[in-house]
Enzyme design. Sequence first.
Site, PDB file in Angstrom:
ATOM      1  N   LYS A  22       0.832  -1.212   0.000  1.00 31.34           N
ATOM      2  CA  LYS A  22       0.000   0.000   0.000  1.00 31.34           C
ATOM      3  C   LYS A  22       0.860   1.254   0.000  1.00 31.34           C
ATOM      4  O   LYS A  22       0.639   2.173  -0.792  1.00 31.34           O
ATOM      5  CB  LYS A  22      -0.903  -0.013   1.250  1.00 31.34           C
ATOM      6  CG  LYS A  22      -1.544   1.314   1.572  1.00 31.34           C
ATOM      7  CD  LYS A  22      -2.424   1.232   2.802  1.00 31.34           C
ATOM      8  CE  LYS A  22      -1.745   1.387   4.135  1.00 31.34           C
ATOM      9  NZ  LYS A  22      -1.375   2.774   4.523  1.00 31.34           N
ATOM     10  N   ASN A  23       1.838   1.303   0.918  1.00 32.43           N
ATOM     11  CA  ASN A  23       2.589   2.554   1.072  1.00 32.43           C
ATOM     12  C   ASN A  23       3.625   2.782  -0.032  1.00 32.43           C
ATOM     13  O   ASN A  23       4.209   3.860  -0.117  1.00 32.43           O
ATOM     14  CB  ASN A  23       3.239   2.612   2.458  1.00 32.43           C
ATOM     15  CG  ASN A  23       2.188   2.799   3.547  1.00 32.43           C
ATOM     16  OD1 ASN A  23       1.022   3.090   3.247  1.00 32.43           O
ATOM     17  ND2 ASN A  23       2.574   2.622   4.794  1.00 32.43           N
ATOM     18  N   ARG A  93      -5.164  10.432   4.663  1.00 31.60           N
ATOM     19  CA  ARG A  93      -4.180  11.509   4.770  1.00 31.60           C
ATOM     20  C   ARG A  93      -3.166  11.470   3.641  1.00 31.60           C
ATOM     21  O   ARG A  93      -2.607  12.498   3.265  1.00 31.60           O
ATOM     22  CB  ARG A  93      -3.447  11.414   6.099  1.00 31.60           C
ATOM     23  CG  ARG A  93      -4.347  11.426   7.299  1.00 31.60           C
ATOM     24  CD  ARG A  93      -3.535  11.218   8.538  1.00 31.60           C
ATOM     25  NE  ARG A  93      -2.472  12.207   8.581  1.00 31.60           N
ATOM     26  CZ  ARG A  93      -2.633  13.457   8.971  1.00 31.60           C
ATOM     27  NH1 ARG A  93      -3.812  13.860   9.384  1.00 31.60           N
ATOM     28  NH2 ARG A  93      -1.631  14.289   8.967  1.00 31.60           N
ATOM     29  N   PRO A 123       1.008  16.638  11.522  1.00 31.65           N
ATOM     30  CA  PRO A 123       1.019  17.840  10.682  1.00 31.65           C
ATOM     31  C   PRO A 123       1.773  17.597   9.370  1.00 31.65           C
ATOM     32  O   PRO A 123       2.400  16.550   9.191  1.00 31.65           O
ATOM     33  CB  PRO A 123       1.778  18.851  11.545  1.00 31.65           C
ATOM     34  CG  PRO A 123       2.592  18.044  12.483  1.00 31.65           C
ATOM     35  CD  PRO A 123       1.888  16.737  12.681  1.00 31.65           C
ATOM     36  N   VAL A 124       1.696  18.567   8.447  1.00 31.89           N
ATOM     37  CA  VAL A 124       2.418  18.435   7.163  1.00 31.89           C
ATOM     38  C   VAL A 124       3.388  19.600   6.977  1.00 31.89           C
ATOM     39  O   VAL A 124       3.776  19.927   5.859  1.00 31.89           O
ATOM     40  CB  VAL A 124       1.449  18.323   5.957  1.00 31.89           C
ATOM     41  CG1 VAL A 124       0.740  16.983   5.953  1.00 31.89           C
ATOM     42  CG2 VAL A 124       0.443  19.470   5.929  1.00 31.89           C
ATOM     43  N   VAL A 164       8.205  10.287   5.841  1.00 23.17           N
ATOM     44  CA  VAL A 164       8.156   9.392   4.680  1.00 23.17           C
ATOM     45  C   VAL A 164       7.442  10.070   3.512  1.00 23.17           C
ATOM     46  O   VAL A 164       8.018  10.276   2.437  1.00 23.17           O
ATOM     47  CB  VAL A 164       7.464   8.053   5.051  1.00 23.17           C
ATOM     48  CG1 VAL A 164       7.305   7.177   3.821  1.00 23.17           C
ATOM     49  CG2 VAL A 164       8.252   7.326   6.125  1.00 23.17           C
ATOM     50  N   THR A 165       6.164  10.458   3.722  1.00 22.85           N
ATOM     51  CA  THR A 165       5.428  11.053   2.594  1.00 22.85           C
ATOM     52  C   THR A 165       5.998  12.433   2.235  1.00 22.85           C
ATOM     53  O   THR A 165       5.916  12.849   1.080  1.00 22.85           O
ATOM     54  CB  THR A 165       3.911  11.164   2.889  1.00 22.85           C
ATOM     55  OG1 THR A 165       3.734  11.741   4.177  1.00 22.85           O
ATOM     56  CG2 THR A 165       3.233   9.811   2.846  1.00 22.85           C
ATOM     57  N   ASP A 306       4.757   0.776  12.232  1.00 24.95           N
ATOM     58  CA  ASP A 306       3.614   0.037  11.678  1.00 24.95           C
ATOM     59  C   ASP A 306       3.569  -1.425  12.139  1.00 24.95           C
ATOM     60  O   ASP A 306       2.622  -2.142  11.808  1.00 24.95           O
ATOM     61  CB  ASP A 306       3.627   0.099  10.145  1.00 24.95           C
ATOM     62  CG  ASP A 306       3.301   1.495   9.630  1.00 24.95           C
ATOM     63  OD1 ASP A 306       2.774   2.311  10.401  1.00 24.95           O
ATOM     64  OD2 ASP A 306       3.582   1.770   8.439  1.00 24.95           O
ATOM     65  N   ARG A 398      -8.553  -1.003   4.672  1.00 20.17           N
ATOM     66  CA  ARG A 398      -7.734   0.051   4.059  1.00 20.17           C
ATOM     67  C   ARG A 398      -6.344  -0.473   3.718  1.00 20.17           C
ATOM     68  O   ARG A 398      -5.696   0.034   2.816  1.00 20.17           O
ATOM     69  CB  ARG A 398      -7.576   1.232   5.024  1.00 20.17           C
ATOM     70  CG  ARG A 398      -8.845   1.986   5.281  1.00 20.17           C
ATOM     71  CD  ARG A 398      -8.571   3.159   6.174  1.00 20.17           C
ATOM     72  NE  ARG A 398      -7.454   3.937   5.638  1.00 20.17           N
ATOM     73  CZ  ARG A 398      -6.777   4.849   6.310  1.00 20.17           C
ATOM     74  NH1 ARG A 398      -7.102   5.114   7.547  1.00 20.17           N
ATOM     75  NH2 ARG A 398      -5.788   5.499   5.757  1.00 20.17           N
TER      76      ARG A 398
HETATM   77  N1  EPU Z   1       5.591  14.942  11.041  1.00 18.22           N
HETATM   78  C1  EPU Z   1       5.574  16.287  11.339  1.00 18.22           C
HETATM   79  N2  EPU Z   1       5.469  17.171  10.298  1.00 18.22           N
HETATM   80  C2  EPU Z   1       5.361  16.760   9.010  1.00 18.22           C
HETATM   81  C3  EPU Z   1       5.381  15.380   8.712  1.00 18.22           C
HETATM   82  C4  EPU Z   1       5.508  14.492   9.757  1.00 18.22           C
HETATM   83  O1  EPU Z   1       5.675  16.689  12.498  1.00 18.22           O
HETATM   84  O2  EPU Z   1       5.255  17.605   8.115  1.00 18.22           O
HETATM   85  C5  EPU Z   1       5.720  13.961  12.134  1.00 18.22           C
HETATM   86  C6  EPU Z   1       4.481  13.057  12.250  1.00 18.22           C
HETATM   87  O3  EPU Z   1       3.483  13.677  13.003  1.00 18.22           O
HETATM   88  C7  EPU Z   1       5.055  11.823  12.875  1.00 18.22           C
HETATM   89  C8  EPU Z   1       6.457  11.724  12.263  1.00 18.22           C
HETATM   90  O4  EPU Z   1       6.760  13.048  11.811  1.00 18.22           O
HETATM   91  O5  EPU Z   1       5.153  11.987  14.259  1.00 18.22           O
HETATM   92  C9  EPU Z   1       6.607  10.761  11.099  1.00 18.22           C
HETATM   93  O6  EPU Z   1       5.558  10.940  10.170  1.00 18.22           O
HETATM   94  P1  EPU Z   1       5.696  10.643   8.618  1.00 18.22           P
HETATM   95  O7  EPU Z   1       5.477  11.906   7.867  1.00 18.22           O
HETATM   96  O8  EPU Z   1       6.950   9.866   8.333  1.00 18.22           O
HETATM   97  O9  EPU Z   1       4.448   9.691   8.371  1.00 18.22           O
HETATM   98  P2  EPU Z   1       3.599   9.647   7.035  1.00 18.22           P
HETATM   99  O10 EPU Z   1       4.478   9.898   5.884  1.00 18.22           O
HETATM  100  O11 EPU Z   1       2.362  10.445   7.200  1.00 18.22           O
HETATM  101  C10 EPU Z   1       3.987   7.108   6.490  1.00 18.22           C
HETATM  102  C11 EPU Z   1       3.117   5.888   6.301  1.00 18.22           C
HETATM  103  C12 EPU Z   1       2.567   5.482   7.666  1.00 18.22           C
HETATM  104  C13 EPU Z   1       3.737   5.164   8.582  1.00 18.22           C
HETATM  105  C14 EPU Z   1       4.664   6.393   8.686  1.00 18.22           C
HETATM  106  C15 EPU Z   1       5.916   6.134   9.513  1.00 18.22           C
HETATM  107  C16 EPU Z   1       2.287   6.172   4.060  1.00 18.22           C
HETATM  108  C17 EPU Z   1       1.144   6.472   3.170  1.00 18.22           C
HETATM  109  N3  EPU Z   1       2.041   6.222   5.376  1.00 18.22           N
HETATM  110  O12 EPU Z   1       3.137   8.123   7.037  1.00 18.22           O
HETATM  111  O13 EPU Z   1       1.802   4.311   7.457  1.00 18.22           O
HETATM  112  O14 EPU Z   1       3.281   4.830   9.864  1.00 18.22           O
HETATM  113  O15 EPU Z   1       5.074   6.808   7.363  1.00 18.22           O
HETATM  114  O16 EPU Z   1       6.641   5.075   8.998  1.00 18.22           O
HETATM  115  O17 EPU Z   1       3.380   5.883   3.600  1.00 18.22           O
HETATM  116  C18 EPU Z   1       0.149   2.719   7.973  1.00 18.22           C
HETATM  117  O18 EPU Z   1       0.418   2.149   6.894  1.00 18.22           O
HETATM  118  O19 EPU Z   1      -0.576   2.183   8.849  1.00 18.22           O
HETATM  119  C19 EPU Z   1       0.707   4.038   8.241  1.00 18.22           C
HETATM  120  C20 EPU Z   1       0.204   4.850   9.179  1.00 18.22           C
END
Ligand code: EPU
Length: 419
Positions: A22-23, A93, A123-124, A164-165, A306, A398
């Site tokens: 998925k990811n 998200r 947050p993003v 990651v994203t 995860d 999902r």
């Molecule tokens: N964060 C911030 N600001 C940002 C982005 C992230 O503070 O702009 C924080 C987040 O709040 C979190 C940490 O940084 O505490 C890491 O978040 P990250 O951005 O890496 O997570 P993500 O990209 O939203 C992806 C996976 C998640 C997985 C995480 C961590 C996808 C679509 N989602 O999320 O997958 O848990 O990386 O490895 O790739 C799942 O599959 O169940 C899932 C939640």
Amino acid sequence: MEKLLIKGGNTLSGKINCSGAKNAALPMIAATILCDQKVVLRNLPYLQDITTMFELLGSMGSEILLDENMDFTISSANLKDIEARYELVKTMRASILVLGPLLAKHGKARIALPGGCAIGSRPVNFHLDALKELGAEINLRNGYIEASAKKLRGANIRFSGITVTGTENLMMAATLAEGKTTLSNVAKEPEIIDLANMLNSMGADIQGAGSDKIIINGVENLIGTTFDIPADRIEAGTYLVAAAVTKGSITIDGIDPNRLMRVIEKLRNTGANIEHTDNSITIDMDKDCPQPVDITTAPFPEFPTDMQAQFSVINAISDGTANIYETVFENRFMHILELNRMGCDITVKGNHALIKGVKSIYGAEVMATDLRASASLILAGLCAKGETVVDRIYHIDRGYERIEEKLNYLGADIVRLPS
Ligand code: EPU
């Protein structure tokens, strides 16, 4: 709402195939926006999040075709709209992944600002700060991110935190930026390498994915490609845990073990015998009770957040006491309250869970709160005495393809109850 009814106590055995990740798939679908030619994606998992991503692209004007081989052909040549509406973003998200491609290809994007979710505030800001360094103008208005740029320009960008994203969004945006972009303090997850491989097959020039620094030389345009989605390491890890908690022995085909080395290492610490080839993993618990294993989650190559909920279950039925520290998300222990209702002995304080193994756990009616929490409740149901009913299983749909079919094939007894 559909539910899963699990009759616990069966020992799992046999062999299953791992589905596409998925990811890995979600950013790849978003990346198709970057070119005018057709992109064919193969081995896409049949999951609600994938459907939602297609719904989002479809709402913007992409054409999506599914053929008899279950390959998807996506064409974004006639994209008319650059907006990701709140109705879709609130359900997934990862919709934020269209921001980078839209800005790079169309010079503008309007994306609903994702709110908090069950596992934390998420947050993003790292995405937005980095895109500003590429020259994007970004405003937050009426709950939307409004971004524009005449032409993105390469820059040296250091992320203030690992995301990651965010890394994926920037990698996609920089492929069409003018000049060279250097991204540092980036995520190193296998899905980052997968996306770089796909983008390079579309004519991008990306080096260093999987390391601390990614270098992207912008190109004029990208071309179509055909790309296979690699196997889902978290799905594979979840089934390995299912074997461990039922004291069983299973083989998962189609997964590269290098993608989950920390998980394999921790499973070995529980007493599991694990063997692997380049493309499969076999676990044999030899009918033993798992030993407790301490876990601290962190970005790849460390132990994945995860897989934290699933390892809570191994520890809950282990022969001792274990500590779990969740360092990635601030609120990812929602499954613990439900596990305790099944007889587990787990105390949570802040980002720490103290888990005291118990001899037996018992079936109960429990409620899923997010994807991996739901997986842990199903795992608990598999090794509990009696019947477990897991409610709100739309979370599991999902991210796990046909979970009850795959588990039943291995000897579980799970029935999907209609709503
Ligand atoms: N964060 C911030 N600001 C940002 C982005 C992230 O503070 O702009 C924080 C987040 O709040 C979190 C940490 O940084 O505490 C890491 O978040 P990250 O951005 O890496 O997570 P993500 O990209 O939203 C992806 C996976 C998640 C997985 C995480 C961590 C996808 C679509 N989602 O999320 O997958 O848990 O990386 O490895 O790739 C799942 O599959 O169940 C899932 C939640």
